[in-house]
Design a protein around this motif. Structure first.
Motif, PDB file in Angstrom:
ATOM      1  N   ARG A 165     -27.794 -23.468   2.578  1.00  0.00           N
ATOM      2  CA  ARG A 165     -26.516 -23.197   3.253  1.00  0.00           C
ATOM      3  C   ARG A 165     -25.379 -23.155   2.214  1.00  0.00           C
ATOM      4  N   ILE A 166     -25.460 -24.058   1.221  1.00  0.00           N
ATOM      5  CA  ILE A 166     -24.434 -24.092   0.173  1.00  0.00           C
ATOM      6  C   ILE A 166     -24.403 -22.769  -0.579  1.00  0.00           C
ATOM      7  N   SER A 167     -25.578 -22.240  -0.921  1.00  0.00           N
ATOM      8  CA  SER A 167     -25.516 -20.979  -1.673  1.00  0.00           C
ATOM      9  C   SER A 167     -25.037 -19.825  -0.796  1.00  0.00           C
ATOM     10  N   GLU A 168     -25.404 -19.859   0.497  1.00  0.00           N
ATOM     11  CA  GLU A 168     -24.891 -18.849   1.423  1.00  0.00           C
ATOM     12  C   GLU A 168     -23.362 -18.886   1.483  1.00  0.00           C
ATOM     13  N   LEU A 169     -22.852 -20.098   1.629  1.00  0.00           N
ATOM     14  CA  LEU A 169     -21.396 -20.268   1.753  1.00  0.00           C
ATOM     15  C   LEU A 169     -20.685 -19.783   0.503  1.00  0.00           C
ATOM     16  N   LYS A 170     -21.296 -20.098  -0.672  1.00  0.00           N
ATOM     17  CA  LYS A 170     -20.664 -19.683  -1.926  1.00  0.00           C
ATOM     18  C   LYS A 170     -20.570 -18.166  -2.015  1.00  0.00           C
ATOM     19  N   GLU A 171     -21.628 -17.495  -1.569  1.00  0.00           N
ATOM     20  CA  GLU A 171     -21.601 -16.025  -1.597  1.00  0.00           C
ATOM     21  C   GLU A 171     -20.518 -15.481  -0.662  1.00  0.00           C
ATOM     22  N   ASP A 172     -20.446 -16.052   0.546  1.00  0.00           N
ATOM     23  CA  ASP A 172     -19.448 -15.594   1.507  1.00  0.00           C
ATOM     24  C   ASP A 172     -18.032 -15.805   0.968  1.00  0.00           C
ATOM     25  N   ILE A 173     -17.837 -16.961   0.326  1.00  0.00           N
ATOM     26  CA  ILE A 173     -16.509 -17.268  -0.203  1.00  0.00           C
ATOM     27  C   ILE A 173     -16.144 -16.269  -1.301  1.00  0.00           C
ATOM     28  N   GLU A 174     -17.133 -15.943  -2.121  1.00  0.00           N
ATOM     29  CA  GLU A 174     -16.904 -14.971  -3.186  1.00  0.00           C
ATOM     30  C   GLU A 174     -16.427 -13.634  -2.592  1.00  0.00           C
ATOM     31  N   ASP A 175     -17.061 -13.204  -1.495  1.00  0.00           N
ATOM     32  CA  ASP A 175     -16.657 -11.960  -0.831  1.00  0.00           C
ATOM     33  C   ASP A 175     -15.214 -12.028  -0.348  1.00  0.00           C
ATOM     34  N   VAL A 176     -14.893 -13.158   0.307  1.00  0.00           N
ATOM     35  CA  VAL A 176     -13.533 -13.316   0.837  1.00  0.00           C
ATOM     36  C   VAL A 176     -12.521 -13.297  -0.305  1.00  0.00           C
ATOM     37  N   ARG A 177     -12.902 -13.915  -1.433  1.00  0.00           N
ATOM     38  CA  ARG A 177     -11.990 -13.958  -2.577  1.00  0.00           C
ATOM     39  C   ARG A 177     -11.678 -12.577  -3.117  1.00  0.00           C
ATOM     40  N   LYS A 178     -12.709 -11.752  -3.184  1.00  0.00           N
ATOM     41  CA  LYS A 178     -12.498 -10.387  -3.673  1.00  0.00           C
ATOM     42  C   LYS A 178     -11.493  -9.687  -2.770  1.00  0.00           C
ATOM     43  N   GLN A 179     -11.657  -9.895  -1.467  1.00  0.00           N
ATOM     44  CA  GLN A 179     -10.761  -9.319  -0.484  1.00  0.00           C
ATOM     45  C   GLN A 179      -9.314  -9.778  -0.726  1.00  0.00           C
ATOM     46  N   ARG A 180      -9.184 -11.069  -0.979  1.00  0.00           N
ATOM     47  CA  ARG A 180      -7.848 -11.631  -1.202  1.00  0.00           C
ATOM     48  C   ARG A 180      -7.207 -11.050  -2.451  1.00  0.00           C
ATOM     49  N   ALA A 181      -8.022 -10.874  -3.482  1.00  0.00           N
ATOM     50  CA  ALA A 181      -7.492 -10.334  -4.733  1.00  0.00           C
ATOM     51  C   ALA A 181      -6.920  -8.942  -4.484  1.00  0.00           C
ATOM     52  N   ILE A 182      -7.593  -8.174  -3.640  1.00  0.00           N
ATOM     53  CA  ILE A 182      -7.100  -6.834  -3.314  1.00  0.00           C
ATOM     54  C   ILE A 182      -5.746  -6.938  -2.598  1.00  0.00           C
ATOM     55  N   HIS A 183      -5.668  -7.847  -1.628  1.00  0.00           N
ATOM     56  CA  HIS A 183      -4.404  -8.049  -0.909  1.00  0.00           C
ATOM     57  C   HIS A 183      -3.289  -8.424  -1.863  1.00  0.00           C
ATOM     58  N   ARG A 184      -3.626  -9.303  -2.806  1.00  0.00           N
ATOM     59  CA  ARG A 184      -2.603  -9.791  -3.725  1.00  0.00           C
ATOM     60  C   ARG A 184      -2.076  -8.654  -4.599  1.00  0.00           C
ATOM     61  N   ARG A 185      -3.012  -7.788  -5.025  1.00  0.00           N
ATOM     62  CA  ARG A 185      -2.599  -6.644  -5.842  1.00  0.00           C
ATOM     63  C   ARG A 185      -1.680  -5.723  -5.039  1.00  0.00           C
ATOM     64  N   GLN A 186      -2.019  -5.547  -3.750  1.00  0.00           N
ATOM     65  CA  GLN A 186      -1.167  -4.714  -2.899  1.00  0.00           C
ATOM     66  C   GLN A 186       0.236  -5.298  -2.817  1.00  0.00           C
ATOM     67  N   ARG A 187       0.279  -6.633  -2.712  1.00  0.00           N
ATOM     68  CA  ARG A 187       1.574  -7.310  -2.636  1.00  0.00           C
ATOM     69  C   ARG A 187       2.355  -7.133  -3.920  1.00  0.00           C
ATOM     70  N   ALA A 188       1.649  -7.273  -5.052  1.00  0.00           N
ATOM     71  CA  ALA A 188       2.294  -7.151  -6.357  1.00  0.00           C
ATOM     72  C   ALA A 188       2.857  -5.746  -6.528  1.00  0.00           C
ATOM     73  N   ALA A 189       2.150  -4.770  -5.969  1.00  0.00           N
ATOM     74  CA  ALA A 189       2.597  -3.388  -6.088  1.00  0.00           C
ATOM     75  C   ALA A 189       3.934  -3.196  -5.370  1.00  0.00           C
ATOM     76  N   GLN A 190       4.199  -4.036  -4.368  1.00  0.00           N
ATOM     77  CA  GLN A 190       5.474  -3.956  -3.653  1.00  0.00           C
ATOM     78  C   GLN A 190       6.599  -4.572  -4.478  1.00  0.00           C
ATOM     79  N   ALA A 191       6.212  -5.243  -5.564  1.00  0.00           N
ATOM     80  CA  ALA A 191       7.167  -5.816  -6.510  1.00  0.00           C
ATOM     81  C   ALA A 191       8.187  -6.741  -5.864  1.00  0.00           C
ATOM     82  N   MET A 192       7.768  -7.491  -4.902  1.00  0.00           N
ATOM     83  CA  MET A 192       8.676  -8.459  -4.288  1.00  0.00           C
ATOM     84  C   MET A 192       8.329  -9.842  -4.799  1.00  0.00           C
ATOM     85  N   PRO A 193       9.346 -10.650  -5.135  1.00  0.00           N
ATOM     86  CA  PRO A 193       9.023 -12.005  -5.581  1.00  0.00           C
ATOM     87  C   PRO A 193       8.321 -12.780  -4.459  1.00  0.00           C
ATOM     88  N   VAL A 194       7.346 -13.571  -4.858  1.00  0.00           N
ATOM     89  CA  VAL A 194       6.616 -14.377  -3.882  1.00  0.00           C
ATOM     90  C   VAL A 194       7.069 -15.825  -4.007  1.00  0.00           C
TER      91      VAL A 194
END
Ligand code: GDP
Length: 365
Positions: A165-194
């Motif tokens: 279960r631990i290795s399953e969870l780690k894989e799922d978390i990795e997927d979610v993280r990649k997704q978040r990184a994409i969101h963050r880049r989109q935000r950065a592209a808007q050039a608004m201070p966070v």
């Protein structure tokens, strides 16, 4: 990291946490230990006292403010006629109740599994054999054949399940993280201070975040109402547009394991341009709580970011003029609930942000 908190404060807070988790607190025992017993944490006399208290109060659960080793926990449960947990398990339980995003839910489960693994009891090992057959029996139900060796213990099965279960969870978390990184880049592209809203649990982050953004983020009178970051767009009085992002509540003695588990959530803090710290100025431990927030920010290497402090719940302070704003960086007294001081807060945010951007301009000619 513990120096600023007294035993009394720490235990009061443990009580508040227990109530948040849905327990009714029926009694407290105080003890400052310099050398915990390796077998039972407490010395013999104190354990006996606890046995008596447990009998008298008939409680189902005993919570230790310090971390217990798996052995200590097991031994204490054998002696006491109650379940025994420590602060970490309690905080994990509360995190589990309050996780809202997919990432938060996964991270809490991962932390719970990692906590549970070394605590699986090897004492009352049951030599269960699936398929009902005794060792070496032939003609049993085939389900277990080739999956487990004969005589594999329940403990081993449980461990194996948790590990997978631990290795399953780690894989799922990795997927979610990649997704978040994409969101963050989109935000950065808007050039608004966070700007990341940080603060001690229950300081009023969600309420302030709501008032500032009318975002409708859950606010409740419970520790940990906020677990997952939520980001909203707001416009400052000088028309500067910013992104305000809510973060998980910080807490005294947040287990290191949990800090690691929530690193992704806290990445919002690490990547923010500025921090808005919310302090419950009506709380008797306001200074200690803010100190704890700074310590966690230091661990994240985010303590040097420009910071504005919202001294919240000023409506509960008898004499607001007595509040020493000089103790906190760029402090503004506010009441998120009563809508007081928010214009001044937004103006201060705009000013500090402008100053920090000027500094950047100077550094990069
Ligand atoms: P968080 O854990 O930091 O997100 O805290 P919450 O926003 O959930 O607030 C915790 C509790 O404090 C809630 O019961 C809020 O209603 C209350 N609260 C928040 N801001 C204020 C305030 O300015 N004045 C008063 N009196 N209560 C507040």
């Amino acid at each position: 990291a513990d120096s600023v908190w007294s035993v009394e404060d720490s235990l009061n807070e443990l009580g508040a946490l227990a109530r948040t988790a849905g327990a009714e607190v029926v009694g407290t025992m105080r003890q400052r230990l310099t050398h915990p017993e390796s077998a039972t944490y407490l010395g013999k006399g104190r354990v006996q006292e606890l046995v008596d208290i447990e009998k008298q109060l008939n409680c189902d659960l005993i919570i230790f403010d310090d971390e217990l080793s798996p052995t200590q926990q097991r031994n204490l449960e054998k002696i006491l006629n109650a379940r025994v947990i420590d602060r970490t398990a309690l905080i994990l339980d509360i995190f589990a109740q309050h996780a809202r995003s997919r990432e938060g839910i996964l991270q809490v489960e991962l932390a719970q599994m990692e906590y549970r693994l070394p605590r699986l009891s090897g004492q009352d090992v049951e030599f269960t054999r699936q398929a009902g057959g005794s060792r070496g029996a032939t003609g049993g139900v085939g389900g277990a054949i080739g999956v487990r060796g004969p005589g594999e213990t329940k403990l081993e099965i449980d461990r194996r399940r948790i590990r997978s279960r631990i290795s399953e969870l780690k894989e799922d978390i990795e997927d979610v993280r990649k997704q978040r990184a994409i969101h963050r880049r989109q935000r950065a592209a808007q050039a608004m201070p966070v700007i990341a809203v940080v603060g001690y649990t229950n300081a009023g982050k969600s309420t302030l975040f709501n008032t500032l953004t009318e975002a409708g983020v859950l606010a409740e009178n419970m520790l940990f109402a906020t677990l997952d970051p939520v980001t909203r767009h707001i416009v400052l009085p000088n028309h500067q547009e910013i992104l305000l992002t809510d973060t998980v509540g910080f807490i005294h003695k947040l287990p290191t394991k949990l800090i690691a588990a929530f690193r992704a959530t806290l990445e919002e803090v690490v990547e923010a341009d500025m921090l808005l710290e919310v302090v419950d100025i009506s709380h008797e431990n306001a200074i200690e709580q803010s100190e704890t927030v700074t310590e966690i920010l230091e661990e994240l290497e985010a303590a040097d970011k420009p910071r504005v402090t919202a001294l919240n719940k000023i409506d509960l302070v008898d004499d607001p003029d007595d509040v020493d704003t000089s103790l906190y960086p760029n402090a503004v007294p506010v009441s998120a609930l009563k809508n007081q001081g928010l214009d001044a807060l937004l103006e201060t945010i705009a000013r500090v942000l402008a100053e920090s951007m000027e500094e950047v301009d100077i550094l990069i000619p």
